[in-house]
Each structure stands twice: as C-alpha cells, then as structure tokens.
Design a protein around this motif. Structure first.
Motif, PDB file in Angstrom:
ATOM      1  N   ALA A  64       5.405   2.137   8.531  1.00 28.79           N
ATOM      2  CA  ALA A  64       4.145   3.046   8.203  1.00 28.79           C
ATOM      3  C   ALA A  64       4.342   4.299   8.656  1.00 28.79           C
ATOM      4  O   ALA A  64       4.172   5.271   7.931  1.00 28.79           O
ATOM      5  CB  ALA A  64       2.986   2.252   8.766  1.00 28.79           C
ATOM      6  N   LEU A  65       4.835   4.319   9.937  1.00 29.16           N
ATOM      7  CA  LEU A  65       4.847   5.605  10.427  1.00 29.16           C
ATOM      8  C   LEU A  65       6.051   6.810  10.136  1.00 29.16           C
ATOM      9  O   LEU A  65       5.812   8.071  10.124  1.00 29.16           O
ATOM     10  CB  LEU A  65       4.931   5.667  12.115  1.00 29.16           C
ATOM     11  CG  LEU A  65       3.926   4.799  12.795  1.00 29.16           C
ATOM     12  CD1 LEU A  65       4.069   5.006  14.216  1.00 29.16           C
ATOM     13  CD2 LEU A  65       2.237   5.589  12.478  1.00 29.16           C
ATOM     14  N   LEU A  66       7.143   6.075   9.631  1.00 25.18           N
ATOM     15  CA  LEU A  66       8.302   6.727   9.364  1.00 25.18           C
ATOM     16  C   LEU A  66       8.291   6.976   7.730  1.00 25.18           C
ATOM     17  O   LEU A  66       9.612   7.182   7.128  1.00 25.18           O
ATOM     18  CB  LEU A  66       9.622   6.260   9.974  1.00 25.18           C
ATOM     19  CG  LEU A  66       9.580   6.334  11.609  1.00 25.18           C
ATOM     20  CD1 LEU A  66      10.897   5.927  12.172  1.00 25.18           C
ATOM     21  CD2 LEU A  66       9.477   7.927  11.933  1.00 25.18           C
ATOM     22  N   SER A  67       7.526   6.490   7.072  1.00 27.47           N
ATOM     23  CA  SER A  67       7.770   6.174   5.580  1.00 27.47           C
ATOM     24  C   SER A  67       8.163   7.629   4.921  1.00 27.47           C
ATOM     25  O   SER A  67       8.790   7.656   3.978  1.00 27.47           O
ATOM     26  CB  SER A  67       6.296   5.700   5.013  1.00 27.47           C
ATOM     27  OG  SER A  67       5.519   6.526   5.138  1.00 27.47           O
ATOM     28  N   GLY A  68       7.421   8.820   5.272  1.00 24.37           N
ATOM     29  CA  GLY A  68       7.717   9.873   4.493  1.00 24.37           C
ATOM     30  C   GLY A  68       9.128  10.324   4.826  1.00 24.37           C
ATOM     31  O   GLY A  68       9.892  10.812   3.993  1.00 24.37           O
ATOM     32  N   HIS A  69       9.553  10.435   6.150  1.00 20.12           N
ATOM     33  CA  HIS A  69      10.716  10.694   6.402  1.00 20.12           C
ATOM     34  C   HIS A  69      12.002   9.647   5.916  1.00 20.12           C
ATOM     35  O   HIS A  69      12.931  10.445   5.371  1.00 20.12           O
ATOM     36  CB  HIS A  69      11.211  10.756   8.022  1.00 20.12           C
ATOM     37  CG  HIS A  69      10.301  11.895   8.746  1.00 20.12           C
ATOM     38  ND1 HIS A  69       8.805  11.539   8.980  1.00 20.12           N
ATOM     39  CD2 HIS A  69      10.364  13.223   8.974  1.00 20.12           C
ATOM     40  CE1 HIS A  69       8.230  12.607   9.385  1.00 20.12           C
ATOM     41  NE2 HIS A  69       9.184  13.677   9.498  1.00 20.12           N
ATOM     42  N   LEU A 210       3.271  10.176  -0.780  1.00 25.58           N
ATOM     43  CA  LEU A 210       1.961  10.082  -0.967  1.00 25.58           C
ATOM     44  C   LEU A 210       1.531  10.953  -1.975  1.00 25.58           C
ATOM     45  O   LEU A 210       0.378  10.480  -2.841  1.00 25.58           O
ATOM     46  CB  LEU A 210       1.161  10.291   0.300  1.00 25.58           C
ATOM     47  CG  LEU A 210       1.184   9.134   1.385  1.00 25.58           C
ATOM     48  CD1 LEU A 210       0.425   9.617   2.684  1.00 25.58           C
ATOM     49  CD2 LEU A 210       0.497   7.982   0.802  1.00 25.58           C
ATOM     50  N   ALA A 211       1.997  12.017  -2.106  1.00 21.41           N
ATOM     51  CA  ALA A 211       1.399  13.006  -3.092  1.00 21.41           C
ATOM     52  C   ALA A 211       1.784  12.740  -4.354  1.00 21.41           C
ATOM     53  O   ALA A 211       0.908  12.925  -5.487  1.00 21.41           O
ATOM     54  CB  ALA A 211       1.895  14.661  -2.901  1.00 21.41           C
ATOM     55  N   PRO A 336       8.992   9.636 -11.730  1.00 20.67           N
ATOM     56  CA  PRO A 336      10.534   9.972 -12.195  1.00 20.67           C
ATOM     57  C   PRO A 336      11.487   9.527 -11.050  1.00 20.67           C
ATOM     58  O   PRO A 336      10.923   9.356 -10.087  1.00 20.67           O
ATOM     59  CB  PRO A 336      10.132  11.695 -12.305  1.00 20.67           C
ATOM     60  CG  PRO A 336       8.911  11.901 -12.514  1.00 20.67           C
ATOM     61  CD  PRO A 336       7.950  10.791 -11.978  1.00 20.67           C
ATOM     62  N   ALA A 337      12.504   8.997 -11.745  1.00 20.21           N
ATOM     63  CA  ALA A 337      13.433   8.559 -10.892  1.00 20.21           C
ATOM     64  C   ALA A 337      14.187   9.280  -9.725  1.00 20.21           C
ATOM     65  O   ALA A 337      14.177   8.605  -8.417  1.00 20.21           O
ATOM     66  CB  ALA A 337      14.738   7.997 -11.663  1.00 20.21           C
ATOM     67  N   ASP A 338      14.139  10.406  -9.628  1.00 21.52           N
ATOM     68  CA  ASP A 338      14.336  11.361  -8.543  1.00 21.52           C
ATOM     69  C   ASP A 338      13.549  11.416  -7.528  1.00 21.52           C
ATOM     70  O   ASP A 338      13.725  11.739  -6.206  1.00 21.52           O
ATOM     71  CB  ASP A 338      14.826  12.727  -9.104  1.00 21.52           C
ATOM     72  CG  ASP A 338      13.568  13.446  -9.351  1.00 21.52           C
ATOM     73  OD1 ASP A 338      12.681  12.801  -9.816  1.00 21.52           O
ATOM     74  OD2 ASP A 338      13.692  14.749  -9.551  1.00 21.52           O
ATOM     75  N   ARG A 339      12.184  10.397  -7.633  1.00 21.20           N
ATOM     76  CA  ARG A 339      11.396  10.491  -6.607  1.00 21.20           C
ATOM     77  C   ARG A 339      11.093   9.170  -6.186  1.00 21.20           C
ATOM     78  O   ARG A 339      10.314   8.989  -5.196  1.00 21.20           O
ATOM     79  CB  ARG A 339       9.940  10.845  -7.067  1.00 21.20           C
ATOM     80  CG  ARG A 339      10.034  12.549  -7.595  1.00 21.20           C
ATOM     81  CD  ARG A 339       8.692  12.834  -8.216  1.00 21.20           C
ATOM     82  NE  ARG A 339       8.577  14.226  -8.600  1.00 21.20           N
ATOM     83  CZ  ARG A 339       7.445  15.037  -9.232  1.00 21.20           C
ATOM     84  NH1 ARG A 339       6.526  14.071  -9.377  1.00 21.20           N
ATOM     85  NH2 ARG A 339       7.689  16.332  -9.569  1.00 21.20           N
ATOM     86  N   HIS A 340      11.933   8.143  -6.479  1.00 22.04           N
ATOM     87  CA  HIS A 340      11.747   6.885  -6.168  1.00 22.04           C
ATOM     88  C   HIS A 340      11.978   6.610  -4.597  1.00 22.04           C
ATOM     89  O   HIS A 340      10.997   5.822  -4.366  1.00 22.04           O
ATOM     90  CB  HIS A 340      12.567   5.851  -7.074  1.00 22.04           C
ATOM     91  CG  HIS A 340      12.164   5.700  -8.425  1.00 22.04           C
ATOM     92  ND1 HIS A 340      12.911   5.051  -9.374  1.00 22.04           N
ATOM     93  CD2 HIS A 340      10.976   6.101  -9.251  1.00 22.04           C
ATOM     94  CE1 HIS A 340      12.253   4.769 -10.334  1.00 22.04           C
ATOM     95  NE2 HIS A 340      11.013   5.620 -10.432  1.00 22.04           N
ATOM     96  N   GLY A 341      12.787   7.069  -3.968  1.00 23.50           N
ATOM     97  CA  GLY A 341      12.995   6.844  -2.618  1.00 23.50           C
ATOM     98  C   GLY A 341      11.473   7.104  -1.863  1.00 23.50           C
ATOM     99  O   GLY A 341      11.109   6.423  -0.893  1.00 23.50           O
ATOM    100  N   ALA A 346       6.616   5.405   0.747  1.00 25.47           N
ATOM    101  CA  ALA A 346       5.182   5.732   1.066  1.00 25.47           C
ATOM    102  C   ALA A 346       4.443   4.545   0.532  1.00 25.47           C
ATOM    103  O   ALA A 346       3.342   4.095   1.253  1.00 25.47           O
ATOM    104  CB  ALA A 346       4.688   6.871   0.082  1.00 25.47           C
ATOM    105  N   TYR A 347       4.723   3.853  -0.500  1.00 23.47           N
ATOM    106  CA  TYR A 347       3.852   2.718  -0.768  1.00 23.47           C
ATOM    107  C   TYR A 347       4.144   1.673   0.349  1.00 23.47           C
ATOM    108  O   TYR A 347       3.026   1.044   0.606  1.00 23.47           O
ATOM    109  CB  TYR A 347       4.559   2.304  -2.337  1.00 23.47           C
ATOM    110  CG  TYR A 347       3.777   0.802  -2.710  1.00 23.47           C
ATOM    111  CD1 TYR A 347       2.199   0.834  -2.830  1.00 23.47           C
ATOM    112  CD2 TYR A 347       4.477  -0.253  -3.134  1.00 23.47           C
ATOM    113  CE1 TYR A 347       1.664  -0.153  -3.192  1.00 23.47           C
ATOM    114  CE2 TYR A 347       3.621  -1.429  -3.497  1.00 23.47           C
ATOM    115  CZ  TYR A 347       2.366  -1.233  -3.629  1.00 23.47           C
ATOM    116  OH  TYR A 347       1.868  -2.413  -4.245  1.00 23.47           O
ATOM    117  N   SER A 348       5.410   1.704   0.768  1.00 21.04           N
ATOM    118  CA  SER A 348       5.580   0.463   1.836  1.00 21.04           C
ATOM    119  C   SER A 348       4.905   1.087   3.108  1.00 21.04           C
ATOM    120  O   SER A 348       4.311   0.291   3.857  1.00 21.04           O
ATOM    121  CB  SER A 348       6.981   0.498   2.082  1.00 21.04           C
ATOM    122  OG  SER A 348       7.381  -0.501   3.327  1.00 21.04           O
ATOM    123  N   GLY A 349       4.655   2.209   3.388  1.00 20.51           N
ATOM    124  CA  GLY A 349       3.944   2.645   4.415  1.00 20.51           C
ATOM    125  C   GLY A 349       2.146   2.349   4.347  1.00 20.51           C
ATOM    126  O   GLY A 349       1.642   1.940   5.248  1.00 20.51           O
TER     127      GLY A 349
END
Length: 409
Positions: A64-69, A210-211, A336-341, A346-349
């Motif tokens: 949850a806390l590190l999802s963005g990074h 998230l955005a 788009p595929a280049d944003r999947h990571g 973010a969804y997991s977070g």
C-alpha cells in the motif's frame, strides 16, 4: 510514448501463471509461519496478539505505502529481469527469516519480504498482456487469477503443516525454495516488457498510477466500486470464523470448509465464467461480480445451517472470481501498456489499503453487533455498491470495456 515489448506465447503465460500461483503459495505459507513464530517470540497473551497483527501489517503495508514508487520501477526497467531480481532478493530474505531469533529482526525482514512481494506482483501482472500469446485478455487473466486463488488457498494450509512438521525454519526454507523456482521461471520466459523512457517534457511521479486509474470517468467509477466493495467485504472476514463457531456452533473443520467453498466458487468464476464475458461488457461484469460477491455473504445468515452457508459462499466466491478477472482485464484494456506498472501497483495499493483498514474495522464491528449482523451489513453494503455501479453505467448508457491504446509498438 509506447512500451517496447516482445510478444509471448501460451507457454509464457503458463509460466507466469505458475509463478503467480507458486508465489501465492509461498506468501500464504510464510504468513502463517511468521505469525506463529511472532506469537511464540512475544510471550504474553496481550503481546502475542499485537505481534501477530504486526506480522500482517509488515507484510502487507509495503504494497500500500510503496505502490507509487514500485510502479515507477516497473515502468522503468525491463520486467522479466525485475521479476528475477525480486525473486532472488526474496529468497535471501526468506532464508534470513528461517534463522532469526528476535521479534524485531523478524518484523524488519518481514517488511523486506513485503517490498519484494510488491515488486514481483507488479512485474508479473504487467507481463500478462505481453505473454498472452493467442489468448484474449479475459482468458489470460482467468488463468492467472485461477492460479493466484489456488495459491492463496493452498499456501496457509502448507504453512501450518510445515510448521507442525519442522517448525518455522522448515516453512521459511521451503518458501525460499519457491522463490528460487519463480526466479528460474522468469529466466525461461521469452516474453519481454521494456518500458519506454520518459520523454524530455514528461515527468514521471509516484502518484501517476492513481492519476491514470482516475483519468477517465468509466475507469474511475470502477476503481471507486472496487475500493468500496473491498472495504466492506474484508470487514466480514473476522465474522466468518465467529459465525461458524458461535452461531452455527460447529467444529473447527467447518471453518476450513467455508473457506474451501468460497475458493471453489472463485475458481469457477475466474476460470469458467469470466473468460466468456465479451470485452465490451467487462465493466458490467465486474460490477455484477461485486454484487454477487456481497450477496453471498449477506444471505448466508438468513437460514442458519452450514449447508446453506456453504452454498451461499460458493455463489459469493463465483462473484469474487469474476470480479477479480474483470477488474484486471478492464485495467489492461483501458490503460496504455507503457503505464501498466504504475497502474497495477496503484491498484494493488488501493486493494491493500482497503483490506488493512477493513480487517481492523471488522473485528470492532463483530464485537459491537455480532457475527450475523456483520455479515448482513458487510455483504449487503458491498452488494449495494455493485448495484450502484450498475445503475450509474445504465444511466451513462455505456460499459467501461473496450480498449484504449494498449498495444505496444
């Protein structure tokens, strides 16, 4: 900007599904083993309860806390290599956990294990479209979700048996061996996902995931429904045990059978129902799954017999499996595929934030109103969220399915 990828084969998809299933088994086994070890190390009853809770928090909080990074990492480096590196790191940490003798060291290494889980999960799910081969997104996610559900079912049981047979050390060494197998699986993958570099005018940020999830109305609605429904559903988990033991007044084995009934439903929903849903209707299917999942919990206490509860939980599990596959497929298709990571992290977070808060809330609610009312409220409110999502879709006159420039070039 596009994501450079090399297409996979059906074999690659089976390898990834196997890796996800094996990872889930290892995570589940480790969680039980570490919780039991923490309980022993803590000593007193009050401290042991806090120690067990701390293990859950330390393992899940990084997701949850590190999802963005984590998302930035997965969208910057080649994903197969990242999966292998994360698996090797998890192997080292698991071996360390097999030999710790203090609670502080156990919790610190559990945090490290949770960080590895967050990276490997994001890399695995970002690789799914690349490795899908001739399969549709629904079929690919159905296979992956079935493997994950199987792993989460088998893992805790394996952990308990391993601790009983050889103690925490044996369980964690087996967990370490599972990470070695996942690393080897990563090495034999032909599929690659090489995210493109950021353009000079583009600044990637940890909050991008998230955005992106809320960048359009349809996908944003899906994320609100996913978060709210999970918040209510996870609050019902403590009530399952209390309801079986204190209301139905049946033995310990029945608790395991309830979980099994739900899992059987999940496997059917993810592997049979979900793959038959047209991509254009995948958003509607996701909200229908949320509704059915909640109803499975809500109707169980109306007829207080174990048989009826088991049937209701199979139905709820079908909704759960359908919902999981539909939401993963929706994200694959709309982002788009280049944003999947970044979006998967973010969804997991979001999911783990909801679960951590709801598990704590559920214990309080059970204490205040009892297990029956908790199941009614949690299941009923989750179903209401799904119905509300369906109503909004109907008013909009469209379903958040379809595709949004997901193909790599």
């Amino acid at each position: 900007m596009s994501s450079a990828a090399e297409g996979g084969s059906n074999r690659d998809l089976r390898v990834i599904a196997g890796a996800i299933g094996l990872s889930a088994i290892g995570d589940g086994a480790a969680l039980i083993a570490l919780a039991l070890a923490a309980r022993t190390m803590a000593g007193t009853n009050m401290r042991s309860g806090l120690a067990v809770s701390a293990v859950f928090i330390c393992l899940w909080a990084p997701l949850a806390l590190l999802s963005g990074h984590v998302g930035l990492l997965v969208d910057h480096f080649e994903n197969r290599a990242l999966l292998v590196i994360a698996s090797v790191a998890q192997t080292v940490v698991a071996v360390g956990l097999a030999f710790v003798h203090s609670l502080a060291a156990l919790l610190a290494l559990t945090v490290a294990l949770g960080i590895g889980v967050s990276v490997s999960q994001a890399a695995e799910f970002a690789l799914v479209p690349v490795a899908a081969g001739t399969r549709t997104l629904q079929e690919a996610n159905s296979l992956v979700e079935s493997a994950r559900a199987f792993g989460f079912t088998v893992g805790p049981a394996c952990g308990g048996l391993l601790v009983s047979a050889g103690g925490t050390r044996a369980a964690m060494l087996v967990d370490a061996a599972s990470f070695v197998v996942v690393a080897v699986g990563g090495l034999v993958l032909h599929a690659r996902r090489r995210p493109g570099k950021a353009l000079p005018e583009e600044k990637r940020r940890a909050r991008d995931g998230l955005a992106f999830l809320f960048s359009e109305r349809a996908l944003g609605l899906a994320m609100v429904v996913a978060f709210a429904s999970l918040l209510f559903m996870s609050a019902s988990i403590p009530a399952d045990v209390i309801y079986v033991k204190d209301v139905l007044r049946i033995g310990d084995a029945a608790v395991g059978l309830v979980v099994t009934a739900w899992t059987i439903g999940m496997l059917f929903g993810s592997n049979v129902v979900a793959r038959r849903i047209p991509l254009a209707a995948i958003g509607t299917a996701a909200f229908a799954g949320v509704t059915l999942q909640g109803l499975g919990k809500a109707i169980a206490p109306f007829w207080q017999t174990f048989g009826f509860m088991a049937v209701a939980y199979v139905a709820g599990g079908i909704g759960h499996g359908l919902k999981n596959v539909a939401f993963w497929t929706l994200i694959h298709a709309r982002v788009p595929a280049d944003r999947h990571g970044r979006v998967f992290a973010a969804y997991s977070g979001l999911r783990n934030t909801a679960e951590l808060g709801a598990l704590a809330l559920g214990g309080v609610v059970v204490g205040l109103v009892g297990a029956r009312w908790t199941l009614w409220l949690a299941g009923g409110l989750s179903a209401a969220v799904g119905l509300a999502g369906l109503a909004v879709l109907r008013n909009d006159g469209r379903s958040p399915g379809g595709s949004a420039a997901t193909q790599a070039s």
